[in-house]
Design a protein around this motif. Structure first.
Motif, short mmCIF file in Angstrom:
data_model
loop_
_atom_site.label_atom_id
_atom_site.label_comp_id
_atom_site.label_asym_id
_atom_site.label_seq_id
_atom_site.Cartn_x
_atom_site.Cartn_y
_atom_site.Cartn_z
N ALA A 201 16.53 22.84 32.24
CA ALA A 201 15.23 23.22 31.68
C ALA A 201 14.56 24.29 32.55
CB ALA A 201 14.33 21.99 31.56
N ILE A 202 14.71 24.16 33.86
CA ILE A 202 14.14 25.18 34.77
C ILE A 202 14.75 26.55 34.48
CG2 ILE A 202 14.06 25.93 37.18
CD1 ILE A 202 13.82 22.97 37.95
N GLN A 203 16.05 26.56 34.26
CA GLN A 203 16.72 27.82 33.95
C GLN A 203 16.31 28.35 32.58
OE1 GLN A 203 20.98 27.64 34.28
NE2 GLN A 203 21.30 29.60 33.29
N ASP A 204 16.29 27.46 31.58
CA ASP A 204 15.97 27.90 30.22
C ASP A 204 14.54 28.39 30.09
OD1 ASP A 204 18.54 27.15 29.55
OD2 ASP A 204 17.95 25.22 28.67
N GLU A 205 13.62 27.71 30.77
CA GLU A 205 12.18 28.05 30.65
C GLU A 205 11.71 29.01 31.73
OE1 GLU A 205 10.37 27.15 28.18
OE2 GLU A 205 11.70 25.68 27.25
N ASP A 206 12.62 29.39 32.65
CA ASP A 206 12.24 30.23 33.79
C ASP A 206 11.05 29.59 34.52
OD1 ASP A 206 12.34 32.35 35.55
OD2 ASP A 206 11.01 33.62 34.35
N ALA A 207 11.15 28.28 34.73
CA ALA A 207 10.03 27.51 35.28
C ALA A 207 9.87 27.73 36.77
CB ALA A 207 10.23 26.03 34.98
N GLN A 208 8.62 27.72 37.20
CA GLN A 208 8.30 27.81 38.62
C GLN A 208 7.97 26.45 39.21
OE1 GLN A 208 5.35 30.70 39.70
NE2 GLN A 208 6.13 32.27 38.30
N VAL A 209 7.54 25.52 38.34
CA VAL A 209 7.15 24.20 38.80
C VAL A 209 7.79 23.13 37.91
CG1 VAL A 209 5.26 22.61 39.30
CG2 VAL A 209 4.94 25.08 39.63
N ALA A 210 8.34 22.12 38.56
CA ALA A 210 8.88 20.97 37.84
C ALA A 210 8.12 19.73 38.29
CB ALA A 210 10.37 20.81 38.12
N ILE A 211 7.58 18.99 37.34
CA ILE A 211 6.83 17.78 37.64
C ILE A 211 7.70 16.57 37.30
CG2 ILE A 211 4.78 16.40 37.11
CD1 ILE A 211 3.38 19.00 36.32
#
Length: 295
Positions: A201-211
């Motif tokens: 999900a971090i890769q797909d959403e280009d996320a900076q923060v994971a909770i």
């Protein structure tokens, strides 16, 4: 009729000659026998049984007409081996019991022995042929049982994996912010699924923060803490920050008593506080709270 003195002809050839060209008869009798013995078993519709009987009886007669030893025929003859395995796998998927599946294969022994009795008059040769049939079908029954167990275990593994994935969804809370709400016990297998889904999900959403929200986790012991730290380290390796939310007073007290060091991990008491922290990290802003409705 085939009749001669005992030992005058090769017993294997006797079996082949007695059964050759009778695949339809074998299939008909086998289907009828199974329906009489277990009419309520899953996957025992006449159509299914007929397909299995045609496939297995054809493979059986093909295998008998080779030079492979009877004791190894089921495992070494590819067509016969695959016919037995396919039958077992199909019944495993349909929910039949392993005992019923093995007994179904062994019922074929009764059919073959009945045909031999109708063809062979010499008692000694009939006995010798029956011993070979016993060896052959016992091996087939054992293979069907082993294949069934293997198939059911594979089904259980896949279902367990699917349940784990369903129970650990990763949701997009905000631009470049994803979260995974955990409910229940966090063990090694579930940690692996959480980690895989979260990193993807971090890769797909280009996320900076994971909770990682553990509000639904009843207790946090040393093992659970270790699993959480592994996930946090994996998230950081992806270049994202990680926030653990849901640290209730009882959990905080337990972690302190266990001497677990979470000092280098950003933690918050609630998911709302974690999202607010994520807004600061990403430079975003949370929506303004709604004005109270006048009543």
């Amino acid at each position: 009729m085939i009749s001669s003195s005992a030992g005058a002809a090769d017993v294997r050839q006797l079996v082949v000659e007695s059964l050759k060209g009778r695949s339809d008869d074998i299939a008909d009798r086998w289907v009828l026998l199974q329906m009489e013995r277990a009419p309520m078993e899953p996957a025992n519709s006449e159509r299914e049984l007929r397909y299995e009987a045609d496939t297995l009886s054809s493979a059986l007669l093909t295998g008998l007409d080779t030079t492979l030893p009877f004791g190894h025929l089921v495992h070494q003859h590819r067509e016969l081996r695959e016919a037995v395995r396919e039958l077992s796998m199909r019944r495993a998927r349909a929910g039949a019991t392993p005992t019923a599946t093995a007994m179904s294969v062994l019922a074929l022994k009764d059919v073959l022995l009945e045909l031999l009795r109708e063809t062979v008059e010499d008692t000694d040769r009939l006995f010798a042929a029956a011993v070979l049939i016993d060896r052959l079908l016992d091996a087939a029954g054992a293979l069907s049982f082993a294949t069934y167990v293997e198939g059911r275990e594979d089904i259980i593994r896949r279902q367990s994996r699917q349940l784990l994935e369903v129970s650990t969804p990763v949701v997009r809370l905000w631009r470049q912010v994803v979260a995974v709400p955990l409910i229940g016990t966090l063990d090694t297998a579930r940690t692996q699924v959480v980690m895989e889904n979260l990193l993807q999900a971090i890769q797909d959403e280009d996320a900076q923060v994971a909770i990682i929200d553990i509000t639904g986790v009843p207790t946090v012991d040393t093992a659970v803490a270790q699993h959480l730290m592994q996930t946090v380290r994996a998230v950081r390796l992806m270049g994202a920050d990680c926030v653990i939310s849901g640290i209730r007073p009882t959990i905080a007290q337990t972690i302190a008593q266990l001497g677990i060091d979470l000092s280098d991990i950003l933690t918050r008491a609630t998911l709302a506080e974690a999202l607010s922290e994520a807004m600061k990290i990403t430079g975003g802003s949370a929506p303004a709270p709604r004005a109270p409705v006048a009543r």
